[in-house]
Design an enzyme around this catalytic site. Structure first.
Site, PDB file in Angstrom:
ATOM      1  N   LYS A  15      -9.160  -8.663   4.494  1.00 10.39           N
ATOM      2  CA  LYS A  15      -8.263  -8.246   5.595  1.00 10.39           C
ATOM      3  C   LYS A  15      -8.907  -8.621   6.927  1.00 10.39           C
ATOM      4  O   LYS A  15      -9.553  -9.659   7.013  1.00 10.39           O
ATOM      5  CB  LYS A  15      -7.930  -6.759   5.478  1.00 10.39           C
ATOM      6  CG  LYS A  15      -7.400  -6.418   4.084  1.00 10.39           C
ATOM      7  CD  LYS A  15      -6.737  -5.094   3.984  1.00 10.39           C
ATOM      8  CE  LYS A  15      -6.243  -4.908   2.554  1.00 10.39           C
ATOM      9  NZ  LYS A  15      -5.475  -3.684   2.370  1.00 10.39           N
ATOM     10  N   HIS A  99       1.722 -10.301   1.196  1.00  9.96           N
ATOM     11  CA  HIS A  99       1.013  -9.017   1.171  1.00  9.96           C
ATOM     12  C   HIS A  99       1.868  -7.971   1.898  1.00  9.96           C
ATOM     13  O   HIS A  99       2.515  -8.282   2.899  1.00  9.96           O
ATOM     14  CB  HIS A  99      -0.363  -9.154   1.843  1.00  9.96           C
ATOM     15  CG  HIS A  99      -1.213  -7.950   1.618  1.00  9.96           C
ATOM     16  ND1 HIS A  99      -1.035  -6.774   2.313  1.00  9.96           N
ATOM     17  CD2 HIS A  99      -2.227  -7.707   0.743  1.00  9.96           C
ATOM     18  CE1 HIS A  99      -1.905  -5.876   1.878  1.00  9.96           C
ATOM     19  NE2 HIS A  99      -2.643  -6.421   0.917  1.00  9.96           N
ATOM     20  N   GLU A 171       0.758  -4.715  -6.298  1.00 12.80           N
ATOM     21  CA  GLU A 171       0.073  -3.796  -5.389  1.00 12.80           C
ATOM     22  C   GLU A 171       1.045  -2.723  -4.907  1.00 12.80           C
ATOM     23  O   GLU A 171       1.788  -2.949  -3.938  1.00 12.80           O
ATOM     24  CB  GLU A 171      -0.455  -4.562  -4.167  1.00 12.80           C
ATOM     25  CG  GLU A 171      -1.451  -5.643  -4.492  1.00 12.80           C
ATOM     26  CD  GLU A 171      -2.402  -5.885  -3.321  1.00 12.80           C
ATOM     27  OE1 GLU A 171      -3.619  -5.843  -3.548  1.00 12.80           O
ATOM     28  OE2 GLU A 171      -1.932  -6.092  -2.194  1.00 12.80           O
TER      29      GLU A 171
HETATM   30  P1  PGA Z   1      -7.419  -1.768  -1.171  1.00 10.59           P
HETATM   31  O1  PGA Z   1      -6.533  -3.030  -0.697  1.00 10.59           O
HETATM   32  O2  PGA Z   1      -8.221  -2.206  -2.340  1.00 10.59           O
HETATM   33  O3  PGA Z   1      -8.283  -1.449   0.040  1.00 10.59           O
HETATM   34  O4  PGA Z   1      -6.464  -0.673  -1.496  1.00 10.59           O
HETATM   35  C1  PGA Z   1      -5.950  -3.889  -1.636  1.00 10.59           C
HETATM   36  C2  PGA Z   1      -5.089  -4.915  -0.928  1.00 10.59           C
HETATM   37  O5  PGA Z   1      -4.393  -4.568   0.035  1.00 10.59           O
HETATM   38  O6  PGA Z   1      -5.084  -6.100  -1.310  1.00 10.59           O
END
Ligand code: PGA
Length: 272
Positions: A15, A99, A171
Site C-alpha cells: 500500500k 483493489h 478480499e
Molecule cells: P491487510 O490488507 O492484510 O492489511 O488486511 C490486505 C489487502 O488489502 O490487500
C-alpha cells in the site's frame, strides 16, 4: 492449495508504506528468512516510487515485483498516471487491479478492471484481480452473487489461455486492515464459489489452473489454516507484509500446508 494444477502465490501489498531507500534492506532481510527451497511464488507489490529500487534489490532472488495499480490509458496527456509500458520497462511481473481501496477512493469500476486485465495480459504482466463484498452485503447474504458478478466482469472477453494466467484475490472488505479475518470456512466457501464461476464460464480444466488468493488480515498466526483450504492458493497480504519476519512466516506456511486431495476428485468429476 493444489500444487499439481496451479501456482501457490504469496503477494505482499505494501500500500502507501515504506520508502525507496528501505527496499534493499527489506529484501536482504526477507531473503535470509525465506525457506531454502522454493515453495511458492513470492511477490511484493510496491508503490510506483519504490518499484525501481525494489527491482534492483530483488535481482537474482526468487522475489518478483508487482505494482498496485496501472492506468487504463497507453500514453499521453494523463497527468499523474503510470502506464503498462513503464511497468514492463521496470521489470514488473504482477499488477493488482480492482483493489477495494482503489474502487472506493479512486472510483475504479468493473469496466476499468476489465480493460486493465486485457492490457496487462497483452503485455505479459499477471493481473491480481481483487474482488470482495462489504459487510452490509455479507449480512444481507449477497456475498456470492456480488463476488460472482465482479469475477465475470473482470474476466469478460478473455480466452481460456488468458484466464489461466490471471490470479484472483478474494478480499472481503470488512476484513481488510481490520484485524478481522474471514474464518477459513468463510474464505474457502467464497474462493470455491469463484472457481465454480470460472468453471461455468469455461470448464474444469481452466478453473483448476487459476490461483485464487485470500486477502484480509492474513498474518503469521492465521495463515496455516487459510492456506490449508483446497481453493485457497496463497495470500494477498497488507499489514503483515511490512515486517520481514511475519511475511517470511507466511511464505514458510506454504511449506507446511498439506496438499488437499479430495479437490482433485471433485474437479475431475466435472465435465472435462
Ligand atoms: P491487510 O490488507 O492484510 O492489511 O488486511 C490486505 C489487502 O488489502 O490487500
Amino acid at each position: 492449495m493444489n500444487r499439481k494444477y496451479r501456482k501457490t502465490i504469496i503477494a505482499g501489498n505494501w500500500k502507501m508504506n515504506k520508502l525507496p531507500s528501505e527496499a534493499r534492506s527489506f529484501v536482504d532481510e526477507l531473503r535470509a528468512l525465506m525457506p531454502r527451497t522454493k515453495t511458492c511464488d513470492t511477490v511484493i507489490c510496491a508503490p510506483y516510487a519504490i518499484i525501481p529500487n525494489l527491482s534492483r534489490a530483488i535481482k537474482d532472488s526468487r522475489i518478483a515485483v508487482g505494482a498496485q495499480d496501472v492506468s487504463t490509458h497507453d500514453s499521453g496527456a494523463y497527468t499523474g498516471e503510470v502506464n503498462i509500458a513503464m511497468l514492463s520497462d521496470l521489470g514488473v511481473k504482477y499488477c493488482i487491479v480492482g483493489h477495494s481501496e482503489r474502487r472506493a477512493y479512486h472510483g475504479e469500476t468493473d469496466t476499468d478492471v476489465n480493460v486493465k486485465v486485457h492490457k496487462l495480459l497483452e503485455a505479459g504482466i499477471i493481473p491480481i484481480i481483487c474482488v470482495g463484498e462489504s459487510l452490509e452485503q455479507r449480512e444481507r447474504d449477497l456475498t456470492i452473487e456480488f463476488v460472482a458478478y465482479q469475477v465475470k466482469s473482470a474476466l469478460y472477453g478473455l480466452e481460456p489461455k488468458d484466464i489461466k494466467r490471471c490470479v484472483i484475490a478474494y478480499e472481503p472488505i470488512w476484513a481488510i486492515g481490520t484485524g478481522k479475518t474471514a474464518t477459513a470456512e468463510q474464505a474457502e466457501e467464497v474462493c470455491g464459489a469463484i472457481r465454480a464461476v470460472i468453471r461455468s464460464m469455461f470448464d474444469a480444466r481452466v478453473a483448476r489452473a487459476v490461483s485464487i488468493l485470500y486477502g484480509g488480515s492474513m498474518n503469521a498466526k492465521n495463515c496455516d489454516e487459510l492456506l490449508a483450504q483446497p481453493d485457497i492458493d496463497g495470500g494477498l497480504i497488507g499489514g503483515a507484509s511490512l515486517k520481514t519476519a511475519d511475511f517470511a512466516r507466511i511464505i514458510t506456511g506454504t511449506v507446511s500446508a498439506p496438499p488437499v486431495l479430495p479437490e482433485l476428485n471433485r474437479e475431475e468429476g466435472r465435465g472435462e
